[in-house]
Scaffold this motif. Structure first.
Motif, PDB file in Angstrom:
ATOM      1  N   PRO B  38       0.826  -1.208   0.000  1.00  0.00           N
ATOM      2  CA  PRO B  38       0.000   0.000   0.000  1.00  0.00           C
ATOM      3  C   PRO B  38       0.863   1.263   0.000  1.00  0.00           C
ATOM      4  CG  PRO B  38       0.019  -1.006   2.176  1.00  0.00           C
ATOM      5  CD  PRO B  38       0.718  -1.963   1.266  1.00  0.00           C
ATOM      6  N   SER B  39       0.241   2.404  -0.281  1.00  0.00           N
ATOM      7  CA  SER B  39       0.977   3.669  -0.304  1.00  0.00           C
ATOM      8  C   SER B  39       1.638   3.935   1.040  1.00  0.00           C
ATOM      9  CB  SER B  39       0.026   4.825  -0.617  1.00  0.00           C
ATOM     10  OG  SER B  39      -0.603   4.605  -1.844  1.00  0.00           O
ATOM     11  N   GLY B  40       2.814   4.483   1.003  1.00  0.00           N
ATOM     12  CA  GLY B  40       3.493   4.888   2.237  1.00  0.00           C
ATOM     13  C   GLY B  40       4.134   3.741   2.975  1.00  0.00           C
ATOM     14  N   ASN B 222       4.633  -3.575   4.009  1.00  0.00           N
ATOM     15  CA  ASN B 222       3.445  -3.039   4.664  1.00  0.00           C
ATOM     16  C   ASN B 222       3.878  -2.142   5.819  1.00  0.00           C
ATOM     17  OD1 ASN B 222       0.808  -2.529   5.150  1.00  0.00           O
ATOM     18  ND2 ASN B 222       0.283  -4.586   5.878  1.00  0.00           N
ATOM     19  N   ILE B 223       2.925  -1.417   6.337  1.00  0.00           N
ATOM     20  CA  ILE B 223       3.197  -0.456   7.400  1.00  0.00           C
ATOM     21  C   ILE B 223       2.163  -0.696   8.488  1.00  0.00           C
ATOM     22  CG2 ILE B 223       1.747   1.306   6.304  1.00  0.00           C
ATOM     23  CD1 ILE B 223       3.775   3.364   7.210  1.00  0.00           C
ATOM     24  N   GLN B 248      -0.505 -13.694   6.609  1.00  0.00           N
ATOM     25  CA  GLN B 248      -1.899 -13.258   6.577  1.00  0.00           C
ATOM     26  C   GLN B 248      -2.063 -11.897   5.892  1.00  0.00           C
ATOM     27  OE1 GLN B 248      -4.445 -14.718   9.189  1.00  0.00           O
ATOM     28  NE2 GLN B 248      -5.896 -13.837   7.744  1.00  0.00           N
ATOM     29  N   GLN B 249      -1.148 -10.923   6.237  1.00  0.00           N
ATOM     30  CA  GLN B 249      -1.249  -9.577   5.649  1.00  0.00           C
ATOM     31  C   GLN B 249      -1.109  -9.644   4.130  1.00  0.00           C
ATOM     32  OE1 GLN B 249       1.214  -6.502   7.441  1.00  0.00           O
ATOM     33  NE2 GLN B 249       1.417  -7.774   9.270  1.00  0.00           N
ATOM     34  N   GLY B 256      -7.054  -8.270  -2.281  1.00  0.00           N
ATOM     35  CA  GLY B 256      -7.783  -7.007  -2.425  1.00  0.00           C
ATOM     36  C   GLY B 256      -8.600  -6.626  -1.215  1.00  0.00           C
ATOM     37  N   LYS B 257      -8.283  -7.193  -0.033  1.00  0.00           N
ATOM     38  CA  LYS B 257      -9.072  -6.844   1.157  1.00  0.00           C
ATOM     39  C   LYS B 257      -8.652  -5.497   1.746  1.00  0.00           C
ATOM     40  CE  LYS B 257     -10.754 -11.354   2.431  1.00  0.00           C
ATOM     41  NZ  LYS B 257      -9.831 -12.341   1.828  1.00  0.00           N
ATOM     42  N   PHE B 258      -7.433  -5.028   1.419  1.00  0.00           N
ATOM     43  CA  PHE B 258      -7.055  -3.660   1.818  1.00  0.00           C
ATOM     44  C   PHE B 258      -5.983  -3.156   0.856  1.00  0.00           C
ATOM     45  CE2 PHE B 258      -3.439  -5.747   3.555  1.00  0.00           C
ATOM     46  CZ  PHE B 258      -2.464  -4.784   3.771  1.00  0.00           C
ATOM     47  N   GLY B 259      -5.647  -1.870   0.985  1.00  0.00           N
ATOM     48  CA  GLY B 259      -4.567  -1.322   0.184  1.00  0.00           C
ATOM     49  C   GLY B 259      -5.087  -0.584  -1.035  1.00  0.00           C
TER      50      GLY B 259
END
Lengths: 297, 259
Positions: B38-40, B222-223, B248-249, B256-259
Protein backbone atom coordinates in the motif's frame (compact mmCIF):
# COMPACT_ATOMS: atom_id res chain seq x y z
CA UNK A 1 -20.78 40.34 -15.70
CA UNK A 2 -17.69 39.93 -13.55
CA UNK A 3 -15.90 38.46 -16.54
CA UNK A 4 -16.77 41.48 -18.67
CA UNK A 5 -15.55 43.94 -16.03
CA UNK A 6 -12.32 42.04 -15.64
CA UNK A 7 -11.63 41.72 -19.34
CA UNK A 8 -12.39 45.42 -19.71
CA UNK A 9 -9.92 46.28 -16.94
CA UNK A 10 -7.27 44.01 -18.44
CA UNK A 11 -7.76 45.61 -21.84
CA UNK A 12 -7.54 49.06 -20.31
CA UNK A 13 -4.28 48.21 -18.58
CA UNK A 14 -2.86 46.85 -21.82
CA UNK A 15 -3.93 49.91 -23.77
CA UNK A 16 -2.58 52.22 -21.06
CA UNK A 17 0.89 50.70 -21.40
CA UNK A 18 0.85 51.06 -25.17
CA UNK A 19 -0.47 54.61 -24.92
CA UNK A 20 2.29 55.58 -22.49
CA UNK A 21 4.90 54.09 -24.77
CA UNK A 22 3.54 55.91 -27.82
CA UNK A 23 3.27 59.13 -25.86
CA UNK A 24 6.89 58.92 -24.69
CA UNK A 25 8.09 58.09 -28.19
CA UNK A 26 6.10 60.94 -29.75
CA UNK A 27 7.22 63.42 -27.08
CA UNK A 28 10.88 62.47 -27.52
CA UNK A 29 10.77 62.56 -31.32
CA UNK A 30 8.84 65.82 -31.49
CA UNK A 31 11.12 67.62 -29.07
CA UNK A 32 14.31 66.35 -30.62
CA UNK A 33 13.63 67.91 -33.98
CA UNK A 34 15.63 70.97 -32.95
CA UNK A 35 18.71 68.83 -32.57
CA UNK A 36 18.78 67.61 -36.14
CA UNK A 37 17.31 70.56 -38.05
CA UNK A 38 18.24 74.23 -38.17
CA UNK A 39 16.19 76.68 -40.20
CA UNK A 40 19.18 78.26 -41.92
CA UNK A 41 21.23 75.06 -42.49
CA UNK A 42 18.57 72.40 -42.94
CA UNK A 43 19.31 68.90 -41.64
CA UNK A 44 22.31 68.70 -39.32
CA UNK A 45 22.23 65.01 -38.59
CA UNK A 46 25.99 64.68 -39.03
CA UNK A 47 26.63 67.22 -36.28
CA UNK A 48 24.21 65.47 -33.96
CA UNK A 49 25.83 62.12 -34.58
CA UNK A 50 29.21 63.67 -33.86
CA UNK A 51 27.82 64.71 -30.52
CA UNK A 52 25.95 61.49 -29.79
CA UNK A 53 28.28 58.67 -30.70
CA UNK A 54 30.85 59.15 -27.88
CA UNK A 55 28.00 59.14 -25.38
CA UNK A 56 26.45 56.02 -26.88
CA UNK A 57 29.78 54.22 -26.77
CA UNK A 58 30.44 55.43 -23.22
CA UNK A 59 27.03 54.17 -22.10
CA UNK A 60 27.57 50.80 -23.72
CA UNK A 61 31.07 50.43 -22.25
CA UNK A 62 29.93 51.22 -18.71
CA UNK A 63 26.98 48.82 -19.01
CA UNK A 64 29.13 46.12 -20.55
CA UNK A 65 31.66 46.34 -17.72
CA UNK A 66 28.79 46.14 -15.24
CA UNK A 67 27.30 43.08 -16.95
CA UNK A 68 30.60 41.27 -17.29
CA UNK A 69 31.31 41.76 -13.60
CA UNK A 70 27.83 41.20 -12.24
CA UNK A 71 26.48 38.26 -14.25
CA UNK A 72 28.90 35.53 -13.13
CA UNK A 73 28.68 36.68 -9.53
CA UNK A 74 24.89 36.89 -9.63
CA UNK A 75 24.49 33.45 -11.22
CA UNK A 76 26.94 32.01 -8.70
CA UNK A 77 25.18 33.57 -5.72
CA UNK A 78 21.77 32.50 -7.01
CA UNK A 79 23.02 28.97 -7.52
CA UNK A 80 24.52 28.91 -4.04
CA UNK A 81 21.24 30.07 -2.55
CA UNK A 82 19.09 27.65 -4.55
CA UNK A 83 21.19 24.50 -4.59
CA UNK A 84 24.14 24.58 -2.23
CA UNK A 85 23.52 26.60 0.90
CA UNK A 86 21.80 25.06 3.92
CA UNK A 87 18.20 26.37 4.03
CA UNK A 88 18.69 28.81 6.94
CA UNK A 89 21.79 30.38 5.46
CA UNK A 90 20.29 30.65 2.00
CA UNK A 91 17.40 32.68 3.36
CA UNK A 92 19.61 35.23 5.09
CA UNK A 93 21.86 35.56 2.05
CA UNK A 94 18.74 36.20 -0.01
CA UNK A 95 17.73 39.00 2.34
CA UNK A 96 21.15 40.62 2.21
CA UNK A 97 21.12 40.58 -1.60
CA UNK A 98 17.65 42.11 -1.62
CA UNK A 99 18.90 44.80 0.74
CA UNK A 100 21.44 45.82 -1.90
CA UNK A 101 18.51 46.65 -4.16
CA UNK A 102 17.04 48.92 -1.50
CA UNK A 103 20.05 51.26 -1.38
CA UNK A 104 19.27 54.51 -3.24
CA UNK A 105 21.41 55.08 -6.30
CA UNK A 106 22.65 58.42 -5.00
CA UNK A 107 24.22 56.56 -2.09
CA UNK A 108 25.95 54.23 -4.50
CA UNK A 109 27.18 57.28 -6.36
CA UNK A 110 28.60 58.85 -3.23
CA UNK A 111 30.22 55.57 -2.23
CA UNK A 112 31.74 55.13 -5.67
CA UNK A 113 33.06 58.68 -5.75
CA UNK A 114 34.52 58.94 -2.28
CA UNK A 115 35.49 55.37 -1.47
CA UNK A 116 35.62 52.95 -4.39
CA UNK A 117 37.33 55.39 -6.80
CA UNK A 118 40.28 56.23 -4.51
CA UNK A 119 40.56 52.56 -3.53
CA UNK A 120 40.94 51.54 -7.15
CA UNK A 121 43.65 54.13 -7.92
CA UNK A 122 46.57 51.78 -7.08
CA UNK A 123 45.00 49.09 -9.25
CA UNK A 124 44.78 51.52 -12.15
CA UNK A 125 48.44 52.41 -11.62
CA UNK A 126 49.39 48.74 -11.68
CA UNK A 127 47.29 48.02 -14.78
CA UNK A 128 48.86 50.94 -16.56
CA UNK A 129 52.36 49.89 -15.59
CA UNK A 130 52.07 46.29 -16.71
CA UNK A 131 49.36 46.18 -19.35
CA UNK A 132 49.61 49.54 -21.06
CA UNK A 133 50.20 47.82 -24.40
CA UNK A 134 46.46 47.06 -24.34
CA UNK A 135 44.63 50.22 -25.43
CA UNK A 136 42.12 49.77 -22.60
CA UNK A 137 44.84 50.48 -20.05
CA UNK A 138 46.90 52.91 -22.11
CA UNK A 139 46.05 56.48 -21.08
CA UNK A 140 47.52 58.10 -17.99
CA UNK A 141 45.74 56.62 -14.98
CA UNK A 142 43.31 58.83 -13.10
CA UNK A 143 44.48 60.10 -9.72
CA UNK A 144 40.97 60.32 -8.31
CA UNK A 145 39.79 57.00 -9.62
CA UNK A 146 36.68 58.58 -11.07
CA UNK A 147 36.80 56.64 -14.32
CA UNK A 148 34.42 54.72 -16.55
CA UNK A 149 35.73 51.50 -15.00
CA UNK A 150 34.82 52.68 -11.49
CA UNK A 151 31.39 53.64 -12.80
CA UNK A 152 31.06 50.16 -14.30
CA UNK A 153 31.96 48.53 -10.98
CA UNK A 154 29.37 50.65 -9.15
CA UNK A 155 26.77 49.73 -11.76
CA UNK A 156 27.70 46.07 -11.36
CA UNK A 157 26.96 46.22 -7.65
CA UNK A 158 23.68 47.98 -8.39
CA UNK A 159 22.40 45.43 -10.91
CA UNK A 160 23.64 42.42 -8.92
CA UNK A 161 20.45 42.06 -6.83
CA UNK A 162 18.12 42.15 -9.85
CA UNK A 163 20.00 39.47 -11.75
CA UNK A 164 20.47 37.39 -8.61
CA UNK A 165 16.84 37.38 -7.59
CA UNK A 166 15.54 36.60 -11.08
CA UNK A 167 18.05 33.75 -11.42
CA UNK A 168 17.29 32.43 -7.95
CA UNK A 169 13.56 32.30 -8.65
CA UNK A 170 14.15 30.35 -11.85
CA UNK A 171 16.75 28.01 -10.37
CA UNK A 172 14.39 27.07 -7.56
CA UNK A 173 11.69 26.19 -10.08
CA UNK A 174 13.81 23.61 -11.88
CA UNK A 175 11.63 20.48 -11.89
CA UNK A 176 12.83 17.93 -9.32
CA UNK A 177 12.08 15.34 -11.98
CA UNK A 178 14.84 16.61 -14.23
CA UNK A 179 17.32 17.10 -11.43
CA UNK A 180 16.76 13.52 -10.31
CA UNK A 181 17.00 12.29 -13.89
CA UNK A 182 20.49 13.74 -14.09
CA UNK A 183 21.54 12.46 -10.66
CA UNK A 184 20.25 8.98 -11.44
CA UNK A 185 22.50 8.86 -14.49
CA UNK A 186 25.47 9.36 -12.20
CA UNK A 187 25.86 13.11 -12.48
CA UNK A 188 27.73 15.04 -9.81
CA UNK A 189 25.98 18.04 -8.35
CA UNK A 190 27.71 20.38 -10.79
CA UNK A 191 26.94 18.12 -13.76
CA UNK A 192 23.33 18.00 -12.63
CA UNK A 193 23.29 21.79 -12.65
CA UNK A 194 24.71 22.01 -16.16
CA UNK A 195 22.36 19.27 -17.44
CA UNK A 196 19.12 20.18 -15.74
CA UNK A 197 19.24 23.58 -14.06
CA UNK A 198 21.01 25.81 -16.59
CA UNK A 199 19.10 24.61 -19.67
CA UNK A 200 15.83 25.07 -17.80
CA UNK A 201 16.85 28.50 -16.53
CA UNK A 202 18.41 29.78 -19.73
CA UNK A 203 15.59 32.10 -20.70
CA UNK A 204 15.27 33.31 -17.12
CA UNK A 205 18.98 34.10 -16.86
CA UNK A 206 18.80 36.06 -20.10
CA UNK A 207 15.82 38.08 -18.96
CA UNK A 208 17.49 38.73 -15.61
CA UNK A 209 20.61 39.96 -17.38
CA UNK A 210 18.53 42.14 -19.68
CA UNK A 211 16.69 43.65 -16.73
CA UNK A 212 20.07 44.40 -15.21
CA UNK A 213 21.31 45.84 -18.48
CA UNK A 214 18.22 48.02 -18.65
CA UNK A 215 18.98 49.43 -15.25
CA UNK A 216 22.66 49.91 -16.05
CA UNK A 217 21.88 51.72 -19.31
CA UNK A 218 19.47 54.10 -17.66
CA UNK A 219 21.28 54.70 -14.41
CA UNK A 220 21.79 58.42 -13.85
CA UNK A 221 22.77 59.46 -10.35
CA UNK A 222 25.49 56.95 -9.64
CA UNK A 223 27.28 57.53 -12.91
CA UNK A 224 26.85 61.29 -12.76
CA UNK A 225 28.51 61.33 -9.33
CA UNK A 226 31.21 58.77 -9.96
CA UNK A 227 32.43 59.72 -13.38
CA UNK A 228 34.33 62.88 -14.13
CA UNK A 229 33.05 63.15 -17.68
CA UNK A 230 35.21 63.96 -20.62
CA UNK A 231 35.95 63.11 -24.21
CA UNK A 232 35.65 59.62 -25.54
CA UNK A 233 38.76 57.58 -24.88
CA UNK A 234 39.50 53.91 -25.23
CA UNK A 235 41.24 53.90 -21.86
CA UNK A 236 39.15 52.61 -19.00
CA UNK A 237 41.50 53.87 -16.33
CA UNK A 238 41.89 57.54 -17.16
CA UNK A 239 39.39 60.33 -16.75
CA UNK A 240 37.06 60.83 -19.68
CA UNK A 241 34.06 59.23 -21.33
CA UNK A 242 30.49 59.88 -20.32
CA UNK A 243 27.16 58.15 -20.52
CA UNK A 244 23.87 59.32 -21.94
CA UNK A 245 21.94 59.47 -18.64
CA UNK A 246 24.78 61.29 -16.89
CA UNK A 247 25.06 63.75 -19.77
CA UNK A 248 21.34 64.48 -19.61
CA UNK A 249 21.31 64.80 -15.83
CA UNK A 250 24.28 67.15 -15.78
CA UNK A 251 23.28 69.17 -18.85
CA UNK A 252 19.53 69.52 -18.55
CA UNK A 253 19.38 72.01 -15.64
CA UNK A 254 21.62 74.40 -17.59
CA UNK A 255 19.85 74.11 -20.91
CA UNK A 256 17.38 76.95 -21.51
CA UNK A 257 13.89 75.66 -22.32
CA UNK A 258 13.23 75.45 -26.05
CA UNK A 259 16.89 75.88 -26.92
CA UNK A 260 18.83 73.74 -29.34
CA UNK A 261 20.83 72.37 -26.40
CA UNK A 262 17.68 71.10 -24.75
CA UNK A 263 16.52 69.53 -28.00
CA UNK A 264 19.93 67.88 -28.26
CA UNK A 265 19.58 66.37 -24.79
CA UNK A 266 16.09 65.10 -25.53
CA UNK A 267 17.30 63.64 -28.80
CA UNK A 268 20.05 61.77 -27.03
CA UNK A 269 17.37 60.53 -24.65
CA UNK A 270 15.51 59.20 -27.67
CA UNK A 271 18.67 57.39 -28.73
CA UNK A 272 18.87 55.73 -25.31
CA UNK A 273 15.21 54.77 -25.61
CA UNK A 274 15.93 53.07 -28.92
CA UNK A 275 18.99 51.27 -27.52
CA UNK A 276 16.96 49.90 -24.63
CA UNK A 277 14.23 48.83 -27.04
CA UNK A 278 16.76 46.96 -29.19
CA UNK A 279 18.26 45.30 -26.11
CA UNK A 280 14.87 44.06 -24.99
CA UNK A 281 13.84 42.84 -28.41
CA UNK A 282 17.13 41.02 -28.83
CA UNK A 283 16.57 39.33 -25.49
CA UNK A 284 13.08 38.23 -26.54
CA UNK A 285 14.44 36.91 -29.79
CA UNK A 286 17.16 34.92 -28.02
CA UNK A 287 14.62 33.51 -25.58
CA UNK A 288 12.12 32.53 -28.26
CA UNK A 289 14.66 31.04 -30.65
CA UNK A 290 14.75 27.76 -28.75
CA UNK A 291 11.10 27.66 -27.81
CA UNK A 292 10.69 24.06 -28.98
CA UNK A 293 13.36 22.91 -26.60
CA UNK A 294 12.27 25.05 -23.67
CA UNK A 295 10.17 22.39 -22.00
CA UNK A 296 7.13 24.63 -22.14
CA UNK A 297 5.37 22.14 -24.40
CA UNK B 1 27.20 -7.25 -16.45
CA UNK B 2 24.31 -7.31 -14.02
CA UNK B 3 24.89 -7.87 -10.33
CA UNK B 4 22.92 -9.33 -7.47
CA UNK B 5 21.66 -7.19 -4.61
CA UNK B 6 21.77 -8.18 -0.97
CA UNK B 7 20.36 -6.11 1.87
CA UNK B 8 21.28 -7.05 5.42
CA UNK B 9 19.26 -5.52 8.27
CA UNK B 10 18.81 -2.36 6.34
CA UNK B 11 17.17 0.60 8.11
CA UNK B 12 16.44 3.74 6.12
CA UNK B 13 16.12 7.06 7.97
CA UNK B 14 15.02 10.54 7.00
CA UNK B 15 16.69 12.54 9.75
CA UNK B 16 15.40 10.93 12.95
CA UNK B 17 12.43 9.33 11.25
CA UNK B 18 12.83 5.61 10.61
CA UNK B 19 11.09 5.10 7.26
CA UNK B 20 11.96 1.48 6.51
CA UNK B 21 13.06 -1.04 9.09
CA UNK B 22 15.06 -4.25 9.02
CA UNK B 23 14.96 -5.29 5.38
CA UNK B 24 16.74 -8.53 4.51
CA UNK B 25 16.52 -9.48 0.89
CA UNK B 26 18.54 -11.23 -1.77
CA UNK B 27 17.83 -10.28 -5.35
CA UNK B 28 19.40 -12.49 -8.01
CA UNK B 29 21.18 -11.09 -11.03
CA UNK B 30 19.23 -11.10 -14.32
CA UNK B 31 15.85 -11.35 -12.69
CA UNK B 32 12.84 -9.11 -12.29
CA UNK B 33 11.78 -8.43 -8.74
CA UNK B 34 8.60 -6.52 -7.94
CA UNK B 35 7.93 -4.53 -4.77
CA UNK B 36 4.25 -4.25 -3.94
CA UNK B 37 2.35 -2.81 -1.01
CA UNK B 38 0.00 0.00 0.00
CA UNK B 39 0.98 3.67 -0.30
CA UNK B 40 3.49 4.89 2.24
CA UNK B 41 4.75 1.40 3.06
CA UNK B 42 8.34 2.31 2.21
CA UNK B 43 8.75 0.37 -1.02
CA UNK B 44 9.77 3.44 -3.00
CA UNK B 45 12.04 4.62 -0.20
CA UNK B 46 13.74 1.24 -0.13
CA UNK B 47 14.04 1.25 -3.93
CA UNK B 48 15.66 4.68 -3.85
CA UNK B 49 18.11 3.55 -1.18
CA UNK B 50 19.34 0.92 -3.66
CA UNK B 51 21.10 3.60 -5.69
CA UNK B 52 21.42 6.18 -2.92
CA UNK B 53 18.89 8.45 -4.64
CA UNK B 54 17.05 8.97 -1.35
CA UNK B 55 20.07 10.96 -0.22
CA UNK B 56 18.84 13.82 -2.41
CA UNK B 57 16.80 14.76 0.66
CA UNK B 58 19.03 16.24 3.35
CA UNK B 59 19.36 14.05 6.44
CA UNK B 60 18.61 10.77 4.65
CA UNK B 61 20.85 7.87 5.71
CA UNK B 62 20.86 4.12 6.20
CA UNK B 63 22.03 1.59 8.74
CA UNK B 64 23.00 -1.95 7.83
CA UNK B 65 24.56 -3.28 4.67
CA UNK B 66 23.60 -3.13 1.04
CA UNK B 67 25.74 -5.29 -1.20
CA UNK B 68 26.02 -5.14 -4.95
CA UNK B 69 27.52 -8.56 -5.57
CA UNK B 70 30.06 -8.32 -2.74
CA UNK B 71 30.61 -4.57 -2.49
CA UNK B 72 28.82 -2.53 0.15
CA UNK B 73 27.52 0.58 -1.62
CA UNK B 74 27.30 2.36 1.73
CA UNK B 75 30.87 1.57 2.75
CA UNK B 76 32.83 4.64 3.80
CA UNK B 77 34.52 6.30 0.85
CA UNK B 78 32.01 5.08 -1.72
CA UNK B 79 30.86 7.95 -3.89
CA UNK B 80 27.08 7.99 -4.43
CA UNK B 81 27.75 9.29 -7.93
CA UNK B 82 29.58 6.11 -8.90
CA UNK B 83 26.82 3.99 -7.32
CA UNK B 84 24.22 5.74 -9.47
CA UNK B 85 26.28 5.15 -12.58
CA UNK B 86 26.06 1.41 -11.83
CA UNK B 87 22.44 1.37 -10.68
CA UNK B 88 20.22 3.21 -13.13
CA UNK B 89 16.74 4.45 -12.39
CA UNK B 90 13.51 5.01 -14.31
CA UNK B 91 10.98 7.29 -12.68
CA UNK B 92 7.26 7.39 -12.23
CA UNK B 93 6.75 10.17 -14.74
CA UNK B 94 8.76 10.20 -17.95
CA UNK B 95 11.48 12.81 -17.55
CA UNK B 96 13.55 13.28 -20.69
CA UNK B 97 15.61 16.47 -20.59
CA UNK B 98 13.36 19.00 -22.31
CA UNK B 99 16.16 21.07 -23.80
CA UNK B 100 17.83 18.09 -25.42
CA UNK B 101 17.03 16.26 -28.62
CA UNK B 102 16.22 12.55 -28.59
CA UNK B 103 19.81 11.79 -29.55
CA UNK B 104 21.26 14.06 -26.87
CA UNK B 105 18.96 12.52 -24.28
CA UNK B 106 20.26 9.04 -25.03
CA UNK B 107 23.85 10.26 -24.83
CA UNK B 108 23.30 12.41 -21.72
CA UNK B 109 24.56 9.87 -19.21
CA UNK B 110 27.29 8.69 -21.51
CA UNK B 111 28.73 12.17 -21.82
CA UNK B 112 29.07 12.43 -18.06
CA UNK B 113 32.01 10.08 -18.20
CA UNK B 114 33.71 12.78 -20.22
CA UNK B 115 34.76 10.19 -22.77
CA UNK B 116 35.41 11.76 -26.15
CA UNK B 117 33.78 9.73 -28.83
CA UNK B 118 33.60 9.95 -32.56
CA UNK B 119 30.38 10.75 -34.32
CA UNK B 120 30.04 7.17 -35.55
CA UNK B 121 30.63 5.71 -32.08
CA UNK B 122 27.95 8.01 -30.73
CA UNK B 123 25.60 6.97 -33.52
CA UNK B 124 26.22 3.35 -32.61
CA UNK B 125 25.43 3.93 -28.96
CA UNK B 126 22.28 5.86 -29.79
CA UNK B 127 21.03 3.17 -32.13
CA UNK B 128 21.76 0.24 -29.84
CA UNK B 129 20.27 1.97 -26.80
CA UNK B 130 17.12 2.96 -28.70
CA UNK B 131 16.83 -0.52 -30.19
CA UNK B 132 17.28 -1.91 -26.70
CA UNK B 133 14.36 0.22 -25.58
CA UNK B 134 12.19 -0.79 -28.59
CA UNK B 135 12.06 2.82 -29.69
CA UNK B 136 14.43 2.90 -32.66
CA UNK B 137 11.89 2.32 -35.41
CA UNK B 138 9.62 5.04 -34.11
CA UNK B 139 12.22 7.78 -33.78
CA UNK B 140 15.06 6.97 -36.16
CA UNK B 141 13.99 9.71 -38.59
CA UNK B 142 13.73 12.43 -35.98
CA UNK B 143 16.67 11.96 -33.65
CA UNK B 144 17.30 15.70 -33.62
CA UNK B 145 13.80 16.60 -32.53
CA UNK B 146 13.14 17.42 -28.87
CA UNK B 147 12.49 14.41 -26.65
CA UNK B 148 9.58 16.21 -25.06
CA UNK B 149 7.67 16.00 -28.36
CA UNK B 150 7.18 12.24 -28.01
CA UNK B 151 4.12 10.56 -26.50
CA UNK B 152 4.22 9.60 -22.82
CA UNK B 153 4.98 5.96 -23.50
CA UNK B 154 7.69 6.86 -26.01
CA UNK B 155 9.19 9.32 -23.52
CA UNK B 156 9.34 6.61 -20.90
CA UNK B 157 11.09 4.26 -23.33
CA UNK B 158 13.46 7.11 -24.17
CA UNK B 159 14.25 7.36 -20.46
CA UNK B 160 14.91 3.62 -20.40
CA UNK B 161 17.17 3.99 -23.44
CA UNK B 162 19.03 6.78 -21.65
CA UNK B 163 19.51 4.50 -18.64
CA UNK B 164 20.53 1.51 -20.74
CA UNK B 165 23.05 3.60 -22.69
CA UNK B 166 25.35 3.93 -19.67
CA UNK B 167 25.35 0.12 -19.31
CA UNK B 168 24.33 -0.17 -15.66
CA UNK B 169 24.41 -3.37 -13.62
CA UNK B 170 20.95 -2.85 -12.20
CA UNK B 171 17.88 -0.94 -13.37
CA UNK B 172 15.42 0.35 -10.79
CA UNK B 173 11.93 1.30 -11.92
CA UNK B 174 9.65 3.35 -9.73
CA UNK B 175 6.09 2.73 -10.98
CA UNK B 176 7.26 3.23 -14.56
CA UNK B 177 3.80 2.73 -16.08
CA UNK B 178 1.58 4.59 -13.67
CA UNK B 179 1.39 7.64 -15.95
CA UNK B 180 0.87 5.62 -19.13
CA UNK B 181 -2.04 4.23 -21.11
CA UNK B 182 -2.55 0.43 -21.38
CA UNK B 183 -0.88 0.09 -24.79
CA UNK B 184 2.23 1.98 -23.71
CA UNK B 185 2.21 -0.04 -20.51
CA UNK B 186 2.23 -3.24 -22.54
CA UNK B 187 5.19 -1.96 -24.55
CA UNK B 188 7.14 -1.23 -21.36
CA UNK B 189 6.28 -4.63 -19.87
CA UNK B 190 7.49 -6.39 -23.02
CA UNK B 191 10.64 -4.33 -22.79
CA UNK B 192 11.19 -5.34 -19.16
CA UNK B 193 11.03 -8.99 -20.19
CA UNK B 194 13.75 -8.35 -22.78
CA UNK B 195 15.95 -6.26 -20.52
CA UNK B 196 15.94 -9.04 -17.98
CA UNK B 197 18.30 -11.02 -20.24
CA UNK B 198 21.04 -8.52 -19.43
CA UNK B 199 20.14 -6.58 -16.32
CA UNK B 200 18.94 -7.05 -12.78
CA UNK B 201 15.61 -5.25 -12.61
CA UNK B 202 13.71 -4.09 -9.56
CA UNK B 203 10.29 -2.58 -10.13
CA UNK B 204 7.93 -0.87 -7.72
CA UNK B 205 4.33 -1.13 -8.81
CA UNK B 206 0.88 -0.41 -7.50
CA UNK B 207 -0.57 -2.71 -10.07
CA UNK B 208 -0.63 -6.27 -8.78
CA UNK B 209 -1.45 -7.74 -12.18
CA UNK B 210 1.62 -6.03 -13.51
CA UNK B 211 3.77 -7.51 -10.77
CA UNK B 212 2.33 -10.93 -11.60
CA UNK B 213 3.01 -10.44 -15.32
CA UNK B 214 6.58 -9.19 -15.27
CA UNK B 215 8.34 -10.51 -12.18
CA UNK B 216 9.78 -13.80 -10.99
CA UNK B 217 9.98 -12.72 -7.36
CA UNK B 218 7.83 -10.35 -5.38
CA UNK B 219 8.37 -8.58 -2.08
CA UNK B 220 5.37 -7.35 -0.14
CA UNK B 221 5.86 -4.28 2.06
CA UNK B 222 3.45 -3.04 4.66
CA UNK B 223 3.20 -0.46 7.40
CA UNK B 224 1.71 -0.97 10.85
CA UNK B 225 0.24 2.53 11.02
CA UNK B 226 1.07 6.09 10.06
CA UNK B 227 4.31 7.27 11.64
CA UNK B 228 5.51 3.67 11.99
CA UNK B 229 8.32 2.35 9.84
CA UNK B 230 7.59 0.28 6.76
CA UNK B 231 8.68 -3.36 6.78
CA UNK B 232 9.15 -6.08 4.25
CA UNK B 233 6.52 -8.64 5.21
CA UNK B 234 7.13 -11.40 2.76
CA UNK B 235 9.48 -12.16 -0.11
CA UNK B 236 9.00 -15.18 -2.33
CA UNK B 237 8.42 -16.31 -5.86
CA UNK B 238 5.73 -14.24 -7.48
CA UNK B 239 3.41 -17.20 -7.96
CA UNK B 240 3.74 -18.08 -4.29
CA UNK B 241 2.98 -14.52 -3.18
CA UNK B 242 -0.15 -14.36 -5.29
CA UNK B 243 -1.45 -17.90 -4.92
CA UNK B 244 -0.19 -19.23 -1.66
CA UNK B 245 1.25 -16.53 0.59
CA UNK B 246 2.46 -17.62 3.99
CA UNK B 247 1.62 -14.34 5.72
CA UNK B 248 -1.90 -13.26 6.58
CA UNK B 249 -1.25 -9.58 5.65
CA UNK B 250 0.06 -10.58 2.24
CA UNK B 251 -2.94 -12.77 1.66
CA UNK B 252 -5.30 -9.93 2.57
CA UNK B 253 -3.45 -7.48 0.33
CA UNK B 254 -3.19 -9.64 -2.80
CA UNK B 255 -6.82 -10.67 -2.49
CA UNK B 256 -7.78 -7.01 -2.42
CA UNK B 257 -9.07 -6.84 1.16
CA UNK B 258 -7.05 -3.66 1.82
CA UNK B 259 -4.57 -1.32 0.18
Amino acid sequence: MGDKVFSGLALLAGVAILATLVFVAVFLSFNSVGAVYREEEGLIIRQFLQYAYPLVIGTLIASLIALLLATPVAVGVALYISHFAPPRLSKSIGYVIDLLAAIPSVVYGAWGMSFLGPTLVPLYGWLHQHLSFIPLFAGSPSQTGRTIFTAGVVLAVMILPIITSVCREIFIQTPKLHEEAALALGATRWEMITMAVFPFARAGIISGVMLGLGRALGETMAVALVLSPGLLTASLISAGNSTIPAEIALGFPEAPPGSERQAQLIAIGLVLFIITLIVNMTARWIVSRHKEFSGAN
Amino acid sequence: MSKSITAKDLNVYYGDFLAVEGVNIEIAARSVTAFIGPSGCGKTTFLRSLNRMHEVLPGARVEGQLLLDDDDIYAPGVDPVSVRAMVGMVFQRPNPFPTMSIRENVLAGYKLNGARMSRSDADGIVESALRGANLWNEVKDRLDRPGSGLSGGQQQRLCIARTVAVKPEVILMDEPCSALDPISTLAIEDLIAELQQEYTIVIVTHNMQQAARVSQNTAFFNIAGSGKPGRMIEYAETSTIFNNPSNQQTERYVSGKFG
